[in-house]
Design an enzyme around this catalytic site. Structure first.
Site, PDB file in Angstrom:
ATOM      1  CG  HIS A  97       6.262 -12.533  -5.824  1.00  0.00           C
ATOM      2  ND1 HIS A  97       6.227 -11.216  -6.473  1.00  0.00           N
ATOM      3  CD2 HIS A  97       6.443 -12.201  -4.579  1.00  0.00           C
ATOM      4  CE1 HIS A  97       6.543 -10.412  -5.400  1.00  0.00           C
ATOM      5  NE2 HIS A  97       6.627 -10.871  -4.333  1.00  0.00           N
ATOM      6  CD  GLU A 169       3.941 -11.651  -0.539  1.00  0.00           C
ATOM      7  OE1 GLU A 169       4.859 -11.235   0.020  1.00  0.00           O
ATOM      8  OE2 GLU A 169       4.410 -11.915  -1.962  1.00  0.00           O
ATOM      9  N   GLY A 175       6.090  -3.651  -1.849  1.00  0.00           N
ATOM     10  CA  GLY A 175       7.139  -2.778  -2.351  1.00  0.00           C
ATOM     11  C   GLY A 175       6.712  -1.415  -1.979  1.00  0.00           C
ATOM     12  CB  SER A 215       4.594  -2.626   3.529  1.00  0.00           C
ATOM     13  OG  SER A 215       4.790  -2.317   2.441  1.00  0.00           O
TER      14      SER A 215
HETATM   15  P1  PGA Z   1       7.923  -5.647   0.418  1.00  0.00           P
HETATM   16  O1  PGA Z   1       7.934  -7.089  -0.246  1.00  0.00           O
HETATM   17  O2  PGA Z   1       8.046  -6.493   1.835  1.00  0.00           O
HETATM   18  O3  PGA Z   1       9.165  -5.121   0.080  1.00  0.00           O
HETATM   19  O4  PGA Z   1       6.638  -5.100   0.610  1.00  0.00           O
HETATM   20  C1  PGA Z   1       7.001  -8.317  -0.024  1.00  0.00           C
HETATM   21  C2  PGA Z   1       7.230  -9.083  -1.505  1.00  0.00           C
HETATM   22  O5  PGA Z   1       7.246  -8.484  -2.428  1.00  0.00           O
HETATM   23  O6  PGA Z   1       7.068 -10.374  -1.415  1.00  0.00           O
END
Ligand code: PGA
Length: 258
Positions: A97, A169, A175, A215
């Site tokens: 991650h 990702e 985030g 997101s």
């Molecule tokens: P988010 O996070 O959907 O809040 O952008 C995704 C993630 O960190 O896997």
């Protein structure tokens, strides 16, 4: 028919009790959905794993660990092994991650060691890869992702590749302040990743699910999941309320035109 892979990483946002309430409610809300259409997976904090596995029926929700060490035992104070996670009855682990890479310094080589050990201990691995905003601006996202993917899977026996799921990702999408990738951009990256996977294994490369994360919310979920190369959604903030995750799951399922 496409089976959707939808899940959430709870990061360090829920206590044990909050996690159990969340899982209970998520299971109740989604119980009517056929698991032939949906693979639903949640990554609680390490401390909540044991109780979580007792709280849910694994035919509805797969529980995964957010991280494991790269060896099964040794002088590594404070770490958690894939072996003990597996012994608890957990079947899945998250590796690579963006927060592990950026905050904890996980390199591609280290990620390869975590993947290898997790597979050897019998765990399913959700491997995350992601480009930074600098990579995107320099137009080297594809090269970076190919490097991450190939390094992470280096030396993995072909027969174990069926135990891999991939999440794309983009770091710039994750985030607070993240900007979701356009469905077309995400789809084109998934295409690149698929090509690499098929290059690694003719047998398994086309079957490994490639999930998009960063997101994802109620408004963009349908457009993303409707892309032919996007097999699922990996969701942070918008999934931490069970009712909202249930809504997103149903929005995503509507793309299947049942
Ligand atoms: P988010 O996070 O959907 O809040 O952008 C995704 C993630 O960190 O896997």
């Amino acid at each position: 028919m496409k089976k959707l892979f939808i899940g959430s990483n709870l990061k360090l946002y829920k206590t044990n009790l909050q996690t159990l309430q969340y899982l209970k409610s998520l299971q109740e809300l989604t119980q009517d959905i056929s698991r032939d259409l949906l693979e639903l997976f949640i990554f609680p904090t390490q401390l909540a794993l044991s109780d979580s596995i007792g709280e849910v029926d694994r035919k509805y929700i797969t529980i995964g660990a957010q991280n494991v060490h790269w060896t099964s035992e040794g002088p590594y104070t404070g770490e958690v092994s894939a072996r003990s996670v597996k012994e608890l009855g957990i079947d899945l682990v998250l590796v690579g991650h963006a927060e592990r890479r950026q905050v904890f310094g996980d390199t591609d080589q280290l990620i390869n060691k975590r993947v290898t050990n997790s597979l050897n201990e019998g765990l399913q691995v959700l491997l995350c890869v992601g480009d930074t905003i600098q990579d995107k601006e320099l137009e080297i996202s594809e090269e970076k992702l190919v490097l991450q993917l190939k390094t992470a899977l280096h030396g993995i026996p072909e027969s174990l590749l069926e135990k891999i799921w991939i999440a794309y990702e983009p770091v710039w999408a994750i985030g607070e302040g993240g900007i979701v990738a356009s469905p077309e951009f995400a789809n084109s990256i998934h295409q690149v990743l698929r090509k690499i996977l098929v290059g690694i294994s003719q047998n398994y490369g086309s079957k490994i699910p490639i999930i998009y994360g960063g997101s994802v919310n109620n408004l963009n979920a349908l457009d993303l999941i409707s892309q032919p190369e996007i097999d699922g959604l990996f969701i942070g903030r918008s999934a931490w309320d069970a009712e909202n995750l249930n809504k997103i799951i149903r929005i995503a399922l509507s793309a299947l035109n049942l």
